[in-house]
Design a protein around this motif. Structure first.
Motif, PDB file in Angstrom:
ATOM      1  N   LYS A  88      25.613  60.194  41.659  1.00 28.62           N
ATOM      2  CA  LYS A  88      26.963  59.863  41.311  1.00 28.62           C
ATOM      3  C   LYS A  88      27.015  58.684  40.474  1.00 28.62           C
ATOM      4  O   LYS A  88      27.842  58.535  39.339  1.00 28.62           O
ATOM      5  CB  LYS A  88      27.909  59.760  42.240  1.00 28.62           C
ATOM      6  CG  LYS A  88      28.308  60.961  43.168  1.00 28.62           C
ATOM      7  CD  LYS A  88      29.173  60.882  44.185  1.00 28.62           C
ATOM      8  CE  LYS A  88      29.373  62.182  44.933  1.00 28.62           C
ATOM      9  NZ  LYS A  88      30.178  62.053  46.211  1.00 28.62           N
ATOM     10  N   SER A  89      26.424  57.716  41.047  1.00 28.66           N
ATOM     11  CA  SER A  89      26.306  56.422  40.068  1.00 28.66           C
ATOM     12  C   SER A  89      25.220  56.449  38.916  1.00 28.66           C
ATOM     13  O   SER A  89      23.792  56.691  39.363  1.00 28.66           O
ATOM     14  CB  SER A  89      25.944  55.124  41.155  1.00 28.66           C
ATOM     15  OG  SER A  89      25.686  54.160  40.220  1.00 28.66           O
ATOM     16  N   LYS A  90      25.556  56.174  37.901  1.00 31.28           N
ATOM     17  CA  LYS A  90      24.509  56.359  36.589  1.00 31.28           C
ATOM     18  C   LYS A  90      24.273  55.143  35.926  1.00 31.28           C
ATOM     19  O   LYS A  90      23.940  54.858  34.891  1.00 31.28           O
ATOM     20  CB  LYS A  90      24.903  57.556  35.632  1.00 31.28           C
ATOM     21  CG  LYS A  90      25.459  58.948  36.224  1.00 31.28           C
ATOM     22  CD  LYS A  90      25.865  59.959  35.094  1.00 31.28           C
ATOM     23  CE  LYS A  90      26.068  61.250  35.753  1.00 31.28           C
ATOM     24  NZ  LYS A  90      24.889  61.714  36.517  1.00 31.28           N
ATOM     25  N   ASN A  91      24.364  53.868  36.614  1.00 29.43           N
ATOM     26  CA  ASN A  91      24.226  52.670  36.112  1.00 29.43           C
ATOM     27  C   ASN A  91      22.908  52.300  36.259  1.00 29.43           C
ATOM     28  O   ASN A  91      22.329  52.641  37.002  1.00 29.43           O
ATOM     29  CB  ASN A  91      25.026  51.520  37.025  1.00 29.43           C
ATOM     30  CG  ASN A  91      26.665  51.701  36.585  1.00 29.43           C
ATOM     31  OD1 ASN A  91      27.080  52.200  35.948  1.00 29.43           O
ATOM     32  ND2 ASN A  91      27.378  51.362  37.840  1.00 29.43           N
ATOM     33  N   VAL A  92      22.533  51.588  35.083  1.00 32.32           N
ATOM     34  CA  VAL A  92      20.972  51.171  35.138  1.00 32.32           C
ATOM     35  C   VAL A  92      20.876  49.632  34.879  1.00 32.32           C
ATOM     36  O   VAL A  92      21.710  49.124  33.748  1.00 32.32           O
ATOM     37  CB  VAL A  92      20.069  51.793  34.005  1.00 32.32           C
ATOM     38  CG1 VAL A  92      18.797  51.410  33.928  1.00 32.32           C
ATOM     39  CG2 VAL A  92      20.132  53.242  34.268  1.00 32.32           C
TER      40      VAL A  92
END
Length: 309
Positions: A88-92
């Motif tokens: 769900k979290s696509k943060n890099v």
């Protein structure tokens, strides 16, 4: 906008190939299958080449290294892509993004130089067979591979250092499935002219130079083969080269279309599809293209299969 060592953005949002949940399901299945074929298939090829002492020749030495680099290439990109599809979290984080870019560029350039080394090896074997043993000695082959890695790391390190000096003020959305050079340059609020100049000049050199070696090598190979009186001999060499050249043309054609141009002409949809070809599809096919039409390689794989049984 002033430049600085500190970015205002500490992480990026990596959108991936699709935001549609239904599409992500079948995309996940396809790329997982390709990833497994890539890693398992090339591991088998490397194992077969290591076990078969008869195949400890320059051509197969380069093929083993190409297989290893392609495994690294795939591991840099595909696991992160797959995790992004199910998360769900696509943060890099910024540092992780730069790390992925560094190893991606390194593997891509090494892949390119190894393809050139394989073409030179075939040129020496067919056009200068009397000098082949001395020219393609184990020491020189090892030096070629080491030089490929060194040049690739230096090129990638330069890109990464210059990218780390840029400022990113927002937005932080990367319309891509991994941290590539061009999408990051588009997001920067700094002057990216130096980065673009490096990508166009040095990037042209590390991409086009190996490509030129390959084209020239195969030109001389074709010229030499046409002089062979035996039709069967000509067919054997041309059938092998014919299977190599489409893969080489596809790899360099897609890479050149993405990187040897200004970032202002970057197209999210078009370039994302093209990038899939040379980052996932071609690395998966490379060793199979170069080995499965080879009788000695087929025998080595059969022996390995029998031992496993």
């Amino acid at each position: 906008m002033p430049q600085g060592n500190q970015s205002h953005i500490n992480e990026f949002l990596l959108l991936g190939l699709s935001s549609d949940p239904k599409q992500q399901v079948w995309l996940f299945a396809i790329f997982l299958a390709m990833y497994l074929v890539n890693v398992v298939g090339k591991s088998v090829i490397i194992s077969a080449l290591q076990r078969e002492t008869r195949l400890h020749t320059p051509m197969y030495f380069f093929l083993s290294n190409l297989s290893f680099v392609d495994i690294c290439f795939t591991n840099v990109i595909v696991p992160t892509m797959l995790a992004n599809m199910v998360s769900k979290s696509k943060n890099v984080p910024f540092a992780q993004c730069l790390t992925q870019m560094y190893f991606f560029v390194t593997c891509a350039i090494t892949d390119s130089f190894l393809l050139a080394a394989m073409a030179i090896d075939r040129y020496m074997a067919i056009c200068n067979p009397l000098h082949y043993t001395t020219t393609m000695s184990p020491r020189r082959c090892l030096l070629l591979v080491m030089a490929s890695w060194v040049v690739s790391h230096l090129h990638s390190l330069t890109h990464t250092i210059l990218m780390a000096r840029l400022s990113f003020c927002g937005p932080n959305i990367i319309h891509h499935f991994f941290c590539d050079v061009q999408p990051l340059l588009i997001l920067s609020c700094s002057d990216t002219s130096v980065n673009e100049l490096l990508a166009f000049t040095e990037g042209s050199f590390v991409i086009l130079s190996p490509f030129a070696f390959i084209i020239v090598s195969y030109f001389y190979i074709a010229h030499a083969v046409l002089k062979v009186p035996s039709g069967e001999g000509r067919y054997k060499v041309f059938s092998t080269c014919g299977s190599h050249l489409p893969g080489v043309a596809l790899y360099y054609g897609t890479a050149i279309s993405v990187y040897i141009r200004p970032s202002s002409t970057y197209s999210v949809t078009k370039d994302r599809v093209v990038t899939v070809i040379y980052t996932v599809v071609i690395p998966m096919l490379n060793p199979f293209i170069y080995s499965l039409r080879n009788r000695d390689m087929k025998q080595a794989l059969r022996k390995l299969t029998r031992r496993a049984e």
